[in-house]
Design an enzyme around this catalytic site. Structure first.
Site, short mmCIF file in Angstrom:
data_model
loop_
_atom_site.label_atom_id
_atom_site.label_comp_id
_atom_site.label_asym_id
_atom_site.label_seq_id
_atom_site.Cartn_x
_atom_site.Cartn_y
_atom_site.Cartn_z
N HIS A 1 21.70 36.46 17.27
CA HIS A 1 22.22 37.82 17.47
C HIS A 1 21.09 38.76 17.86
O HIS A 1 19.91 38.48 17.59
CB HIS A 1 22.91 38.29 16.19
CG HIS A 1 24.20 37.58 15.93
ND1 HIS A 1 25.03 37.89 14.89
CD2 HIS A 1 24.81 36.56 16.61
CE1 HIS A 1 26.10 37.10 14.93
NE2 HIS A 1 25.98 36.28 15.96
N GLY B 1 53.31 39.89 38.82
CA GLY B 1 54.52 40.60 38.41
C GLY B 1 54.87 40.32 36.96
O GLY B 1 55.23 41.24 36.21
N ASP C 1 47.39 27.41 48.62
CA ASP C 1 45.98 27.60 49.02
C ASP C 1 45.04 26.49 48.58
O ASP C 1 43.90 26.45 49.01
CB ASP C 1 45.44 28.92 48.42
CG ASP C 1 46.21 30.13 48.89
OD1 ASP C 1 46.94 29.99 49.89
OD2 ASP C 1 46.09 31.19 48.26
N ARG D 1 31.11 29.33 39.61
CA ARG D 1 30.09 28.50 40.23
C ARG D 1 28.80 29.18 40.68
O ARG D 1 27.98 28.58 41.36
CB ARG D 1 30.69 27.75 41.42
CG ARG D 1 31.37 28.63 42.48
CD ARG D 1 31.90 27.73 43.60
NE ARG D 1 32.63 28.38 44.64
CZ ARG D 1 33.96 28.57 44.65
NH1 ARG D 1 34.69 28.22 43.62
NH2 ARG D 1 34.54 29.13 45.70
N VAL E 1 53.07 35.81 39.56
CA VAL E 1 52.32 35.81 38.30
C VAL E 1 51.84 37.22 37.98
O VAL E 1 51.99 37.69 36.85
CB VAL E 1 51.14 34.80 38.38
CG1 VAL E 1 50.13 35.06 37.30
CG2 VAL E 1 51.69 33.38 38.28
N GLU F 1 44.31 35.61 38.98
CA GLU F 1 44.05 35.67 40.42
C GLU F 1 45.29 35.40 41.25
O GLU F 1 45.22 34.81 42.32
CB GLU F 1 42.94 34.67 40.78
CG GLU F 1 41.59 35.02 40.22
CD GLU F 1 40.44 34.41 41.01
OE1 GLU F 1 40.62 34.03 42.18
OE2 GLU F 1 39.34 34.31 40.43
N SER G 1 46.80 33.52 53.63
CA SER G 1 46.03 34.55 52.91
C SER G 1 44.52 34.40 53.10
O SER G 1 43.75 35.16 52.53
CB SER G 1 46.37 34.50 51.42
OG SER G 1 45.89 33.31 50.86
N TRP H 1 41.47 34.65 55.61
CA TRP H 1 41.00 35.51 54.55
C TRP H 1 41.39 36.94 54.86
O TRP H 1 41.27 37.36 56.00
CB TRP H 1 39.47 35.42 54.38
CG TRP H 1 39.01 34.05 54.01
CD1 TRP H 1 38.37 33.17 54.81
CD2 TRP H 1 39.13 33.42 52.72
NE1 TRP H 1 38.07 32.01 54.10
CE2 TRP H 1 38.53 32.15 52.82
CE3 TRP H 1 39.68 33.80 51.51
CZ2 TRP H 1 38.47 31.26 51.75
CZ3 TRP H 1 39.61 32.92 50.45
CH2 TRP H 1 39.01 31.67 50.58
N GLU I 1 20.01 41.66 16.74
CA GLU I 1 19.15 42.18 15.67
C GLU I 1 18.09 41.15 15.32
O GLU I 1 16.92 41.46 15.10
CB GLU I 1 19.94 42.44 14.38
CG GLU I 1 21.12 43.35 14.49
CD GLU I 1 22.40 42.61 14.85
OE1 GLU I 1 22.38 41.80 15.79
OE2 GLU I 1 23.41 42.86 14.20
#
Ligand code: NAP
Length: 379
Positions: free
Chosen positions: A54, A305, A203, A210, A303, A298, A171, A173, A56
């Site tokens: 920690h 929604g 996709d 990474r 999802v 993502e 999608s 890009w 401290e």
């Protein structure tokens, strides 16, 4: 420049704490500064990684005997319990610190109570210096400890008209390279990345953390997949399957369960709602119990929604490209949506950053910063 020395040193401790932003979760980010009896800086530290010492402890070790009679500045109440490391209050007492200045309380019932113990031991305690900043810094962690669910960040690459794909489902890009790199950085700050199975099918994303910013090797990718439609050939199954959790319903075909389990992915059976989709309200606490304190969602639109309809969104980060897709292309958030503006999910804009041609827009829930818990016995 801050005139109050306590505020100044605490600001330094907060800056140190922020260095733990990639590794500390599911622990809080904590920073500490030690001054000797004459007010000279003799030690500093931060909590770098879950399981590491920690803040401290690091700062006191650096200060060694020079801490005697001195002041400790720490951004979170020192812990009074033995977890992966011994209690910080013991280290503070044996260093013979005279005064402890703390930004904010630890609401975790297991770790809290450290300030009372230090006060009982005769130390001078000051609480609340830069308390709001400390809570803001650790708001993801606070969501986890106070509400028993991960902090949820919704992320998407959208066109200027709010679409996440064309009407044919393309999608890649929407945004440029810099924005895409930035979205990989966001993964480094989260414990898990979640998508819907339709995104995996459309996709075939890799969904890995990474960039190597996060020293903790513990991260997961999660697919909401009620009927286990995730293709065996998909990258989330073929590459690093041990990092993948496929969340499915009770009725997922046995043959699919067996075939996917053989590939080494984890299958997590979860209740489904009236729409036969994974029930998020019961799933999130289970993820929290596994140490997922910050969840990056993502997509896709369905999802997003579901998270919005269930009022589970804490932060939204949209990368907006100067591009209009138009027509019947999917918007960033599907689901049922709000029937009236008064019921719409209202957020507060926090930041706008430009990445070449694109903009990063960040907004948070307005009540995202928790209140200070009641303080008893210490001023
Ligand atoms: N631009 C971007 O940032 C971005 C990001 C991601 C995706 N996309 C695009 O978005 C499109 C896919 O999005 P999508 O909206 O069609 O699908 P999606 O949100 O990726 O997946 C939806 C599917 O997930 C499953 N699911 C399980 N539990 C769910 C729950 N609680 N809520 C919602 N879904 C749940 C359902 O299938 P089952 O009933 O079979 O379980 C549902 O049909 C693709 O075209 C992709 O390219 C764009």
């Amino acid at each position: 420049v801050q005139a109050d020395p306590d505020a100044r040193w605490m600001a330094r401790a907060l800056a140190l704490a922020a260095r733990g932003r990639y590794g500390a979760s599911p622990n809080p980010m904590v920073g500490a500064v030690v001054l000797d009896a004459n007010g000279n800086l003799v030690g500093e530290g931060f909590h770098s990684c879950f399981g590491a010492p920690h803040a401290e402890f690091v700062a006191l070790a650096a200060a060694s005997q020079r801490a005697e009679g001195g002041t400790l500045y720490v951004t979170l109440e020192p812990c009074a319990h033995t977890g992966k490391t011994p209690p910080c209050i013991d280290a503070i007492m044996s260093a013979r610190i005279r005064r402890v200045v703390v930004a904010t309380r630890d609401p975790n019932p297991v770790a809290g109570g450290g300030l009372e113990r230090l006060a009982e031991a005769g130390m001078e305690i000051k609480l609340g210096v830069h308390g709001d900043s400390a809570r803001r810094l650790n708001r993801r962690w606070l969501r986890h400890v106070q509400d028993g669910r991960p902090w949820v960040t919704l992320k998407a690459a959208v066109s200027l008209d709010g679409r996440i794909a064309t009407r044919t489902g393309q999608s890649k890009w929407i945004t440029g390279e810099k924005a895409r790199r930035r979205s990989l950085e966001l993964r480094e700050e989260h414990d898990a990345i979640l998508v819907g199975v339709a995104t995996v099918i459309a996709d075939d994303p890799l969904l890995t953390r990474r960039l190597g910013f996060n020293p903790s090797g513990s991260w997961r990718r999660i697919v909401l997949d009620s009927r286990l439609r995730t293709p065996i050939a998909s990258r989330v199954v073929q590459e690093l399957p041990e990092q993948t959790i496929l969340v499915h319903g009770m009725d997922a075909p046995r043959s699919r369960q067996e075939a996917l389990a053989r590939c080494g992915v984890e299958l997590l059976e979860a209740p489904t709602g009236h729409d036969d989709r994974i029930d998020l309200l019961s799933l999130l606490p289970r993820l929290a119990k596994r140490g997922i304190a910050a969840l990056l969602v993502e997509g896709g639109a369905e999802v997003h929604g579901s998270f919005v309809d269930a009022d589970l969104v804490d932060e939204v980060i949209f990368f907006v490209a100067p591009l209009i897709i138009g027509g019947v292309a999917p918007s960033a958030v599907a689901g049922l949506g709000a029937s009236e503006l008064a019921l719409a999910h209202r957020l507060v804009f926090e930041e706008v950053v430009r990445h070449d041609l694109d903009l990063e827009l960040r907004a948070v829930r307005s009540e995202a910063v928790a209140e200070e818990p009641d303080v008893h016995g210490v001023d």
